[in-house]
Design an enzyme around this catalytic site. Structure first.
Site, PDB file in Angstrom:
ATOM      1  N   GLU A  79       2.279  25.164 -29.502  1.00 54.97           N
ATOM      2  CA  GLU A  79       2.578  26.579 -30.028  1.00 54.97           C
ATOM      3  C   GLU A  79       1.339  27.360 -29.477  1.00 54.97           C
ATOM      4  O   GLU A  79       0.262  26.928 -29.266  1.00 54.97           O
ATOM      5  CB  GLU A  79       2.283  26.589 -31.653  1.00 54.97           C
ATOM      6  CG  GLU A  79       3.371  25.973 -32.524  1.00 54.97           C
ATOM      7  CD  GLU A  79       2.958  26.002 -34.087  1.00 54.97           C
ATOM      8  OE1 GLU A  79       1.935  26.380 -34.334  1.00 54.97           O
ATOM      9  OE2 GLU A  79       3.518  25.445 -34.721  1.00 54.97           O
TER      10      GLU A  79
ATOM     11  N   CYS B 245      -3.708  33.145 -28.249  1.00 50.78           N
ATOM     12  CA  CYS B 245      -4.242  31.842 -28.895  1.00 50.78           C
ATOM     13  C   CYS B 245      -3.643  30.571 -28.137  1.00 50.78           C
ATOM     14  O   CYS B 245      -2.326  30.627 -28.376  1.00 50.78           O
ATOM     15  CB  CYS B 245      -4.112  31.761 -30.288  1.00 50.78           C
ATOM     16  SG  CYS B 245      -4.854  30.457 -31.093  1.00 50.78           S
TER      17      CYS B 245
ATOM     18  N   CYS C 267      -4.132  16.333 -31.160  1.00 52.57           N
ATOM     19  CA  CYS C 267      -5.800  15.920 -31.081  1.00 52.57           C
ATOM     20  C   CYS C 267      -6.159  14.709 -31.435  1.00 52.57           C
ATOM     21  O   CYS C 267      -5.594  14.262 -32.413  1.00 52.57           O
ATOM     22  CB  CYS C 267      -6.112  17.290 -32.055  1.00 52.57           C
ATOM     23  SG  CYS C 267      -8.178  17.696 -31.862  1.00 52.57           S
TER      24      CYS C 267
ATOM     25  N   CYS D 258      -9.978  16.395 -38.112  1.00 61.49           N
ATOM     26  CA  CYS D 258     -10.596  17.227 -39.343  1.00 61.49           C
ATOM     27  C   CYS D 258      -9.477  17.143 -40.593  1.00 61.49           C
ATOM     28  O   CYS D 258      -8.410  17.407 -40.062  1.00 61.49           O
ATOM     29  CB  CYS D 258     -10.544  18.311 -38.339  1.00 61.49           C
ATOM     30  SG  CYS D 258     -11.851  18.650 -37.147  1.00 61.49           S
TER      31      CYS D 258
ATOM     32  N   CYS E  93      -6.950  20.307 -40.976  1.00 63.58           N
ATOM     33  CA  CYS E  93      -6.233  20.734 -39.930  1.00 63.58           C
ATOM     34  C   CYS E  93      -5.009  20.164 -39.738  1.00 63.58           C
ATOM     35  O   CYS E  93      -4.839  18.798 -39.656  1.00 63.58           O
ATOM     36  CB  CYS E  93      -6.930  20.619 -38.554  1.00 63.58           C
ATOM     37  SG  CYS E  93      -6.202  21.242 -36.885  1.00 63.58           S
TER      38      CYS E  93
ATOM     39  N   GLY F 288      -5.345  21.148 -30.295  1.00 65.88           N
ATOM     40  CA  GLY F 288      -6.146  20.531 -29.409  1.00 65.88           C
ATOM     41  C   GLY F 288      -7.782  20.625 -29.098  1.00 65.88           C
ATOM     42  O   GLY F 288      -8.143  21.962 -29.601  1.00 65.88           O
TER      43      GLY F 288
ATOM     44  N   SER G 279     -16.812  25.410 -34.277  1.00 68.74           N
ATOM     45  CA  SER G 279     -16.227  25.247 -35.905  1.00 68.74           C
ATOM     46  C   SER G 279     -17.248  24.674 -36.665  1.00 68.74           C
ATOM     47  O   SER G 279     -17.255  23.200 -36.560  1.00 68.74           O
ATOM     48  CB  SER G 279     -14.878  24.207 -35.655  1.00 68.74           C
ATOM     49  OG  SER G 279     -13.989  24.936 -35.006  1.00 68.74           O
ATOM     50  N   LEU G 280     -18.092  25.379 -37.380  1.00 67.16           N
ATOM     51  CA  LEU G 280     -19.079  24.625 -38.074  1.00 67.16           C
ATOM     52  C   LEU G 280     -18.729  24.278 -39.613  1.00 67.16           C
ATOM     53  O   LEU G 280     -18.699  23.013 -39.886  1.00 67.16           O
ATOM     54  CB  LEU G 280     -20.216  25.723 -38.530  1.00 67.16           C
ATOM     55  CG  LEU G 280     -21.362  25.200 -38.874  1.00 67.16           C
ATOM     56  CD1 LEU G 280     -21.923  24.122 -37.997  1.00 67.16           C
ATOM     57  CD2 LEU G 280     -22.521  26.478 -39.312  1.00 67.16           C
ATOM     58  N   HIS G 281     -18.082  25.035 -40.531  1.00 66.29           N
ATOM     59  CA  HIS G 281     -17.210  24.517 -41.658  1.00 66.29           C
ATOM     60  C   HIS G 281     -18.261  24.113 -42.689  1.00 66.29           C
ATOM     61  O   HIS G 281     -17.667  23.987 -43.863  1.00 66.29           O
ATOM     62  CB  HIS G 281     -16.074  23.771 -41.453  1.00 66.29           C
ATOM     63  CG  HIS G 281     -15.305  24.417 -40.327  1.00 66.29           C
ATOM     64  ND1 HIS G 281     -14.852  25.484 -40.219  1.00 66.29           N
ATOM     65  CD2 HIS G 281     -14.625  23.704 -39.330  1.00 66.29           C
ATOM     66  CE1 HIS G 281     -13.889  25.787 -39.347  1.00 66.29           C
ATOM     67  NE2 HIS G 281     -13.686  24.448 -38.771  1.00 66.29           N
TER      68      HIS G 281
ATOM     69  N   ASN H  42      -5.664  27.878 -43.979  1.00 64.92           N
ATOM     70  CA  ASN H  42      -4.245  28.098 -43.950  1.00 64.92           C
ATOM     71  C   ASN H  42      -3.566  26.850 -44.388  1.00 64.92           C
ATOM     72  O   ASN H  42      -3.574  25.908 -43.685  1.00 64.92           O
ATOM     73  CB  ASN H  42      -3.728  28.588 -42.258  1.00 64.92           C
ATOM     74  CG  ASN H  42      -2.491  29.227 -42.327  1.00 64.92           C
ATOM     75  OD1 ASN H  42      -1.705  29.371 -43.124  1.00 64.92           O
ATOM     76  ND2 ASN H  42      -2.017  29.444 -41.028  1.00 64.92           N
TER      77      ASN H  42
ATOM     78  N   CYS I 123      -0.587  31.705 -47.276  1.00 63.28           N
ATOM     79  CA  CYS I 123      -1.717  31.641 -48.227  1.00 63.28           C
ATOM     80  C   CYS I 123      -1.662  32.825 -49.556  1.00 63.28           C
ATOM     81  O   CYS I 123      -2.153  34.005 -49.445  1.00 63.28           O
ATOM     82  CB  CYS I 123      -2.890  31.758 -47.650  1.00 63.28           C
ATOM     83  SG  CYS I 123      -4.397  31.161 -48.713  1.00 63.28           S
TER      84      CYS I 123
HETATM   85  N1  SAH Z   1     -10.341  21.886 -31.618  1.00 61.64           N
HETATM   86  C1  SAH Z   1     -11.003  23.217 -31.457  1.00 61.64           C
HETATM   87  C2  SAH Z   1     -10.160  24.323 -31.212  1.00 61.64           C
HETATM   88  C3  SAH Z   1      -8.735  24.471 -31.945  1.00 61.64           C
HETATM   89  S1  SAH Z   1      -8.751  24.680 -33.746  1.00 61.64           S
HETATM   90  C4  SAH Z   1     -12.046  23.523 -32.871  1.00 61.64           C
HETATM   91  O1  SAH Z   1     -11.668  22.664 -33.720  1.00 61.64           O
HETATM   92  O2  SAH Z   1     -12.679  24.275 -32.693  1.00 61.64           O
HETATM   93  C5  SAH Z   1      -9.152  26.302 -34.026  1.00 61.64           C
HETATM   94  C6  SAH Z   1      -9.617  26.658 -35.100  1.00 61.64           C
HETATM   95  O3  SAH Z   1      -8.975  26.773 -36.384  1.00 61.64           O
HETATM   96  C7  SAH Z   1     -10.893  25.938 -35.753  1.00 61.64           C
HETATM   97  O4  SAH Z   1     -12.196  26.633 -36.134  1.00 61.64           O
HETATM   98  C8  SAH Z   1     -10.496  25.051 -36.748  1.00 61.64           C
HETATM   99  O5  SAH Z   1     -11.288  24.505 -37.553  1.00 61.64           O
HETATM  100  C9  SAH Z   1      -9.581  26.251 -37.398  1.00 61.64           C
HETATM  101  N2  SAH Z   1      -8.367  25.675 -38.325  1.00 61.64           N
HETATM  102  C10 SAH Z   1      -7.670  24.353 -38.112  1.00 61.64           C
HETATM  103  N3  SAH Z   1      -6.797  24.129 -39.061  1.00 61.64           N
HETATM  104  C11 SAH Z   1      -7.187  25.237 -39.875  1.00 61.64           C
HETATM  105  C12 SAH Z   1      -6.495  25.602 -41.071  1.00 61.64           C
HETATM  106  N4  SAH Z   1      -5.669  24.906 -41.569  1.00 61.64           N
HETATM  107  N5  SAH Z   1      -6.564  26.793 -41.786  1.00 61.64           N
HETATM  108  C13 SAH Z   1      -7.760  27.581 -41.139  1.00 61.64           C
HETATM  109  N6  SAH Z   1      -8.557  27.308 -39.991  1.00 61.64           N
HETATM  110  C14 SAH Z   1      -8.057  26.073 -39.367  1.00 61.64           C
HETATM  111 FE1  SF4 Z   2      -8.660  18.913 -33.396  1.00 62.66          FE
HETATM  112 FE2  SF4 Z   2      -9.896  21.348 -33.704  1.00 62.66          FE
HETATM  113 FE3  SF4 Z   2      -7.851  20.564 -35.527  1.00 62.66          FE
HETATM  114 FE4  SF4 Z   2     -10.148  19.363 -35.562  1.00 62.66          FE
HETATM  115  S1  SF4 Z   2      -9.728  21.789 -36.171  1.00 62.66           S
HETATM  116  S2  SF4 Z   2      -8.287  18.127 -35.524  1.00 62.66           S
HETATM  117  S3  SF4 Z   2     -10.791  19.466 -33.228  1.00 62.66           S
HETATM  118  S4  SF4 Z   2      -7.747  21.021 -33.126  1.00 62.66           S
END
Ligand code: SAH
Ligand code: SF4
Length: 361
Positions: free
Chosen positions: A73, A86, A93, A97, A100, A160, A214-216, A291, A334
């Site tokens: 995508e 994007c 991946c 996480c 995700c 990824g 991506s701290l979270h 999301n 959402c």
């Molecule tokens: N793998 C890398 C880049 C791709 S993800 C990373 O993790 O940073 C890009 C961003 O989208 C990251 O900050 C990830 O945490 C966030 N993300 C992933 N799934 C999500 C979701 N369902 N809702 C909101 N943000 C999400």
């Molecule tokens: Fe991979 Fe980024 Fe998704 Fe974590 S948030 S599973 S590192 S794509």
């Protein structure tokens, strides 16, 4: 000289077949045509959101013998004066996480540099961003005007982990930012990582792009659950790598992404902890409304919680805290945020003005 000509045709003119390169000798074009292709990834589906966001599902041909090909995508987020693409860096991946969707899908493979750049070429084709192209007239927003490019910014925030595909990502960035290539400023290319600490210094030194992390979560116990890679590279090491990131400064801040998960990481105490954690770092904070996807174990924080969190972060002097939810209708909605879009827009505008006031782009 030849290479310069080829790059010009490919990246500045966007030609899709060697025969169109009028100032290159026919025998060379024939040879190139026998060995290489300028074909783009195929658009399998395109969705246009009511707010102008566009999402493509792209099919990639097999990258090596035995590879079945894959689908990825790519998302385009237009604003009036810029357009952000994007891009994906992998099919699936290897990190899991828990919030995700990509993390739940089967791992397939790294994308090649050509496949990463190919996403940008497809977007530019489709948006009429090459000389002689025409913008689509289906209601999607395409920024226009003197010197405005439809694709002006790139973020590696699709499928990824880009730092687990470092060499191909670096090669793609080299093409994206070369003056004879797609000619984008390195300040307009952002690589997002879940925290692959050993590769972060290389990213700064060898690619020179902007960094997003991506701290979270603000403590290791929670981050271990949300971003399991944290067990390998805990928060303290991650933030140290950020402090050492080449080129980071107040004019080139690191973006910290923080996904808002209801009742998980969205309390005022955590907002305060976040501010304390980032003290002294040249940082921007990006609060991302979660999301949801079918079967996801989390919910998006209530709007009130997001606002409370963002107020604390804003009061601590951080610009741009909430990422305006875009394309919710095509990226799965959402619900509770929909009615808040206007309010968010006003807030985003305010944050943008704040950002410009401190001289960032
Ligand atoms: N793998 C890398 C880049 C791709 S993800 C990373 O993790 O940073 C890009 C961003 O989208 C990251 O900050 C990830 O945490 C966030 N993300 C992933 N799934 C999500 C979701 N369902 N809702 C909101 N943000 C999400
Ligand atoms: Fe991979 Fe980024 Fe998704 Fe974590 S948030 S599973 S590192 S794509």
């Amino acid at each position: 000289m030849r290479v310069g000509q080829l790059w010009h045709w490919i990246y500045h003119r966007g030609v899709r077949d060697f025969g169109a390169m009028r100032n290159v000798a026919r025998p060379l074009l024939d040879q190139l045509g026998e060995r290489y292709t300028l074909a783009r990834p195929e658009i399998v589906a395109e969705q246009v959101s009511a707010d102008g966001t566009r999402k493509w599902l792209l099919r990639l041909p097999p990258a090596h013998p035995g590879d079945k090909g894959a689908e990825i995508e790519t998302v385009y987020i237009p604003e009036t004066d810029r357009g952000t693409l994007c891009v994906s860096s992998q099919v699936g991946c290897t990190l899991n996480c828990t919030f995700c969707h990509t993390g739940t899908q089967a791992w397939a493979r790294n994308l090649t540099a050509a496949e990463i750049v190919g996403q940008v070429l497809v977007a530019r084709d489709r948006l009429g961003d090459f000389p002689g192209g025409t913008a689509p007239t289906d209601g999607g927003l395409v920024p226009s005007g003197e010197g405005v490019r439809a694709v002006s910014n790139i973020v590696f925030m699709g499928m990824g982990e880009p730092l687990y595909n470092f060499d191909n990502v670096r090669e793609a960035i080299a093409v994206l930012t070369d003056g004879d290539g797609l000619s984008l400023s390195k300040r307009r290319v952002t690589v997002s990582t879940s925290g692959v600490v050993p590769e972060m210094a290389r990213l700064g030194a060898e690619c020179g792009t902007m960094l997003a992390v991506s701290l979270h979560a603000t403590n290791d116990a929670l981050r271990n659950k949300l971003v399991p890679l944290n067990k390998k590279y805990p928060i303290r090491e991650l933030l140290q790598a950020c402090r050492n990131y080449p080129g980071a400064s107040n004019a080139r801040r690191i973006t910290f992404e923080y996904v808002m998960l209801k009742g998980v990481n969205d309390s005022p105490a955590e907002a305060k902890a976040l501010v304390r954690l980032l003290a002294g770092l040249p940082a921007k904070i990006n609060l991302i409304p979660f999301n949801p996807w079918p079967g996801s174990p989390y919910e998006c924080s209530d709007w009130e919680a997001i606002e409370r969190f963002s107020d604390i972060v804003f009061a601590a002097g951080y610009a741009s805290p909430v990422r305006t939810p875009r394309g919710r209708d095509i990226l799965a909605a959402c619900g509770q945020l929909k009615s808040q879009t206007e309010r968010l827009r006003a807030r985003a505008r305010m944050m943008l003005e704040e950002t410009l006031a401190v001289g960032l782009d």
